[in-house]
Design a protein around this motif. Structure first.
Motif, PDB file in Angstrom:
ATOM      1  N   THR A 117       7.675   9.124  -5.346  1.00 12.41           N
ATOM      2  CA  THR A 117       6.491   8.640  -6.049  1.00 12.41           C
ATOM      3  C   THR A 117       6.480   7.115  -6.020  1.00 12.41           C
ATOM      4  N   HIS A 118       5.310   6.560  -5.670  1.00  8.31           N
ATOM      5  CA  HIS A 118       5.107   5.106  -5.630  1.00  8.31           C
ATOM      6  C   HIS A 118       4.016   4.757  -6.646  1.00  8.31           C
ATOM      7  N   ASP A 119       4.231   3.676  -7.392  1.00  9.36           N
ATOM      8  CA  ASP A 119       3.309   3.317  -8.473  1.00  9.36           C
ATOM      9  C   ASP A 119       2.950   1.837  -8.385  1.00  9.36           C
ATOM     10  N   PHE A 120       1.658   1.538  -8.212  1.00  6.95           N
ATOM     11  CA  PHE A 120       1.155   0.166  -8.136  1.00  6.95           C
ATOM     12  C   PHE A 120       1.542  -0.643  -9.361  1.00  6.95           C
TER      13      PHE A 120
ATOM     14  N   MET B 187       0.800  -1.222   0.000  1.00  2.00           N
ATOM     15  CA  MET B 187       0.000   0.000   0.000  1.00  2.00           C
ATOM     16  C   MET B 187       0.836   1.277   0.000  1.00  2.00           C
ATOM     17  N   SER B 188       2.138   1.199  -0.241  1.00  4.46           N
ATOM     18  CA  SER B 188       2.875   2.454  -0.406  1.00  4.46           C
ATOM     19  C   SER B 188       2.404   3.182  -1.659  1.00  4.46           C
ATOM     20  N   TYR B 189       1.716   2.456  -2.548  1.00  3.20           N
ATOM     21  CA  TYR B 189       1.180   3.043  -3.782  1.00  3.20           C
ATOM     22  C   TYR B 189      -0.176   3.714  -3.564  1.00  3.20           C
ATOM     23  N   SER B 190      -0.651   3.721  -2.323  1.00  3.44           N
ATOM     24  CA  SER B 190      -1.971   4.267  -2.021  1.00  3.44           C
ATOM     25  C   SER B 190      -1.834   5.561  -1.230  1.00  3.44           C
ATOM     26  N   ARG B 191      -2.771   6.463  -1.384  1.00  7.27           N
ATOM     27  CA  ARG B 191      -2.730   7.717  -0.635  1.00  7.27           C
ATOM     28  C   ARG B 191      -2.750   7.442   0.865  1.00  7.27           C
ATOM     29  N   THR B 192      -3.607   6.516   1.290  1.00  8.34           N
ATOM     30  CA  THR B 192      -3.586   6.063   2.673  1.00  8.34           C
ATOM     31  C   THR B 192      -2.742   4.797   2.732  1.00  8.34           C
ATOM     32  N   ILE B 193      -1.607   4.864   3.422  1.00  4.85           N
ATOM     33  CA  ILE B 193      -0.694   3.732   3.437  1.00  4.85           C
ATOM     34  C   ILE B 193      -1.202   2.657   4.384  1.00  4.85           C
TER      35      ILE B 193
END
Length: 291
Positions: free
Chosen positions: A159-162, A105-111
């Motif tokens: 920046t983190h990307d799913f 979930m580092s790719y999510s606004r809420t980690i």
């Protein structure tokens, strides 16, 4: 409830507690503190149904429903099924979850705060468990960064990307995952988080970067960003920071997604069945406004 620390900087066992029963507030607080202190905790010899797993995990925060929206317990989309088993010609669960270093979930606004996994079937070979889960300590990784790099990166974001991890699985691991649809990509656009987080339980800094999802340090030129990320990925995976959980059937394994990164070791064959059920706890209780 008894907490037995392991021999390293990560890992503890929590004994004399039945997670099928409602959790007392004192136990909840003790488990939360143990996660901050040990990063990874296990509860051996549990006997749970999916609603028990959901109820226990839900005490720690909002439960995520996976963006892929498949392989979940009937009627309980918060309980995802991880398995290499096939029944009636159909996969029982997601067979290749987490098979490289990342933090969920580092790719999510809420980690994510924590993952809670329940081992129902664990592959064994020659008396040893397979499909074990590795962790690396991000408190220690931050502490031992060069001071000059801590100063340079202070206040910067990544920046983190799913899609990075998803496509890596398809490209490098021979995964049968289909490409993400445009709708799935729309629901999980790239997001940015601080390179260094202040951990909400320990109050200490952690390195919040991972090879699975981190793609760019936003405040640096592209070449310098690539150079620094390459260093951070190598630094955080040093053997001295690592711990491996040896799964046993009945284990509930819980880890801190802010203070660790992890990797699911794919060393078992298709004919060696593995079945795990998972809940993912978001960090909304700790970051209600997400920075």
């Amino acid at each position: 409830m008894k907490i037995v620390a392991g021999g390293g900087s990560l890992g503890a066992r929590i004994l004399d507690i039945d997670l099928a029963q409602p959790l007392a507030e004192a136990d909840h607080r003790a488990i939360e503190a143990a996660l901050g202190r040990h990063g990874v905790v296990s509860f051996p010899k549990q006997a749970l149904q999916a609603p028990h797993l959901k109820a226990f995990a839900g005490r720690f925060g909002t439960l995520e429903v996976n963006v892929a929206n498949m392989y979940f317990e009937p009627g309980l989309p918060e309980v995802m099924i991880l398995s290499n088993m096939v029944e009636n010609g159909k996969p029982v669960g997601l067979s290749d979850a987490g098979q490289d270093w990342h933090t969920d979930m580092s790719y999510s606004r809420t980690i994510a705060f924590s993952n809670v996994l329940y081992g129902i079937r664990i592959p064994m070979r020659d008396g040893k468990s397979l499909g074990n889960t590795e962790f690396s300590n991000m408190h220690a990784a931050y502490d031992e960064l060069p001071d000059a790099l801590k100063t340079e990166l202070d206040g910067m974001t990544i920046t983190h990307d799913f899609n990075k991890f998803w496509e890596m699985m398809r490209r490098e691991k021979g995964s049968t995952r289909p490409p993400l649809t445009e709708e799935q990509k729309r629901r999980k656009p790239p997001v940015s988080h601080p390179v260094f987080l202040t951990h909400p339980i320990t109050g200490r800094k952690v390195l919040y970067a991972n090879p699975g999802y981190s793609v760019r340090i936003n405040e640096l030129p592209e070449a310098r960003s690539a150079e620094v990320l390459d260093f951070l990925f190598r630094h955080q995976l040093q053997e001295k920071y690592r711990y491996r959980h040896q799964w046993q059937e009945g284990d509930v394994l819980m880890w801190d997604n802010m203070g660790t990164i992890h990797n699911a070791v794919a060393d078992y064959r298709p004919d060696e069945p593995r079945l795990i059920k998972r809940c993912q706890v978001m960090a909304d209780r700790y970051f209600p406004d997400q920075y």
